[in-house]
Design a protein around this motif. Sequence first.
Motif, PDB file in Angstrom:
ATOM      1  N   GLY A 108       0.830  -1.209   0.000  1.00 47.32           N
ATOM      2  CA  GLY A 108       0.000   0.000   0.000  1.00 47.32           C
ATOM      3  C   GLY A 108       0.860   1.253   0.000  1.00 47.32           C
ATOM      4  O   GLY A 108       2.063   1.217   0.283  1.00 47.32           O
ATOM      5  N   LEU A 109       0.227   2.348  -0.343  1.00 47.15           N
ATOM      6  CA  LEU A 109       0.945   3.631  -0.389  1.00 47.15           C
ATOM      7  C   LEU A 109       1.267   4.162   1.002  1.00 47.15           C
ATOM      8  O   LEU A 109       2.310   4.771   1.221  1.00 47.15           O
ATOM      9  N   VAL A 110       0.350   3.952   1.951  1.00 48.95           N
ATOM     10  CA  VAL A 110       0.622   4.443   3.301  1.00 48.95           C
ATOM     11  C   VAL A 110       1.856   3.736   3.853  1.00 48.95           C
ATOM     12  O   VAL A 110       2.706   4.348   4.509  1.00 48.95           O
ATOM     13  N   ASN A 122      -4.435  15.330  -2.826  1.00 49.85           N
ATOM     14  CA  ASN A 122      -5.593  15.034  -1.989  1.00 49.85           C
ATOM     15  C   ASN A 122      -5.413  15.832  -0.709  1.00 49.85           C
ATOM     16  O   ASN A 122      -4.422  15.613  -0.019  1.00 49.85           O
ATOM     17  N   ASP A 141       3.785  10.982  -3.654  1.00 53.78           N
ATOM     18  CA  ASP A 141       2.628  10.079  -3.614  1.00 53.78           C
ATOM     19  C   ASP A 141       1.754  10.391  -4.827  1.00 53.78           C
ATOM     20  O   ASP A 141       1.086  11.426  -4.873  1.00 53.78           O
ATOM     21  N   CYS A 197       2.244  15.403  -2.432  1.00 60.87           N
ATOM     22  CA  CYS A 197       1.017  14.703  -2.837  1.00 60.87           C
ATOM     23  C   CYS A 197       0.651  15.212  -4.230  1.00 60.87           C
ATOM     24  O   CYS A 197       0.340  16.391  -4.405  1.00 60.87           O
ATOM     25  N   ILE A 218      -0.707   8.359  -6.120  1.00 61.90           N
ATOM     26  CA  ILE A 218      -1.763   7.338  -6.160  1.00 61.90           C
ATOM     27  C   ILE A 218      -2.947   7.769  -7.017  1.00 61.90           C
ATOM     28  O   ILE A 218      -3.639   6.938  -7.592  1.00 61.90           O
ATOM     29  N   HIS A 219      -3.195   9.094  -7.127  1.00 68.31           N
ATOM     30  CA  HIS A 219      -4.352   9.575  -7.892  1.00 68.31           C
ATOM     31  C   HIS A 219      -4.007   9.932  -9.345  1.00 68.31           C
ATOM     32  O   HIS A 219      -4.803  10.591 -10.022  1.00 68.31           O
ATOM     33  N   TYR A 255      -3.614  14.668   2.958  1.00 66.77           N
ATOM     34  CA  TYR A 255      -4.056  13.340   3.412  1.00 66.77           C
ATOM     35  C   TYR A 255      -3.388  13.018   4.769  1.00 66.77           C
ATOM     36  O   TYR A 255      -2.155  13.088   4.885  1.00 66.77           O
TER      37      TYR A 255
END
Length: 376
Positions: A90-92, A164, A192, A160, A194-195, A113
């Motif tokens: 996962g990204l976290v 987000n 990050d 980010c 992810i989006h 986030y």
Amino acid sequence: MSFFDTPVERRGSDSVKWGRYAGRDVLPLWVADMDFPAPPAVLAALHERVDHGVFGYGHPPEAATEFVLAHLAEQYGWPVAAEWIVWLPGLVTGLNVACRAIDGGVLTAAPVYPPFFSAPRHFARPLARVDLACRDGRWGWDLEALQAGMTAETRLFLLCHPHNPVGRCWNEGELQDLAAFAERNDLVVCSDEIHCGLVLDSARRHIPFASLSADAARRTITLMAPSKTYNIPGLGCAFAVIPDAGLRRRFQRAMDGIVPHVNVLGFAACAAAYRDCGDWHAELIDYLRGNRDRVAATVDAEKRVKMAPVEATYLAWIDVRGLGLANPAAHFEAHGLGLSDGADFGAPGWLRLNFGCPRATLDDALARFANACAAA
Ligand SMILES: Cc1ncc(COP(=O)(O)O)c(C=O)c1O
């Protein structure tokens, strides 16, 4: 009717999003997953893998790496070598590993986030938090504030991108400014992304931070996943791209013994998502644009609340300070709408609304939104 119009009952399932309000008439538009089924090609790949029947320890299948690399080359013109990929559940996890790997202080920009705040804390890394600027209703960077946030111990910048919750798809000029800032201050950047598959504005495109220059590549840990775009976050498959061998070794050492392997179903879904889902993705983006426009129209009609245009993500970041509420999230919840509390992102008085749902759900939610505003 679109694929995305068909509702799937998530009440009573294992959904975190829907479980929070079990037994209550509250529509959950908070945690960032979508209420849509995964693409049919992903479901077919999962069925095939399940039918094999054996779920022993798995290594990353060559196909998963191959389709990730092809996707990065096609979508972003970013040539990535297979050995730069580090698979993650996962990204976290990736954000936390980066904070563990890089000895020193951390810098980030709020609102953001929440794990961007908690990851440095987990490793007792001092966190300097500066504010993004909102000028004429548009979010951007305050480079002076960023520089002022630097201390002698700062080593890691958490970015980010797309952002987000503010929904910006950072453009080339902004990214070049950030790259120059990172170079000037000799920072490792953990980006990050992810989006990145959820850019809604047709005039914009995602540019991986590490693809900007050789220097940016050398100092960057990029975190990506198929999870947000193809709505498979519950399958736990993500990856870091780390071109610099030394930085990659530090990152991998920080994972040792604590980060589990990606599960075999996650790999199967990831390969299918990047290989077979181009048409599904195009339809999704079109549908989300329609949803975004409905949210914007509702917010525009309410004189006391505001939001900036959402360029990317399925998240609207709404300023409700004009309603004068002591606890906005609780007020909207009392009117049947479960939204994310801006306080968790470093911005009390704001709410985040997830519009990744069928239009019928969204229209019901937006009616509740208008009622909640009227009642404030
Ligand atoms: C910016 C950002 N990073 C990471 C995550 C979560 O990543 P993961 O579920 O892979 O840990 C989210 C989920 O909302 C997110 O918005």
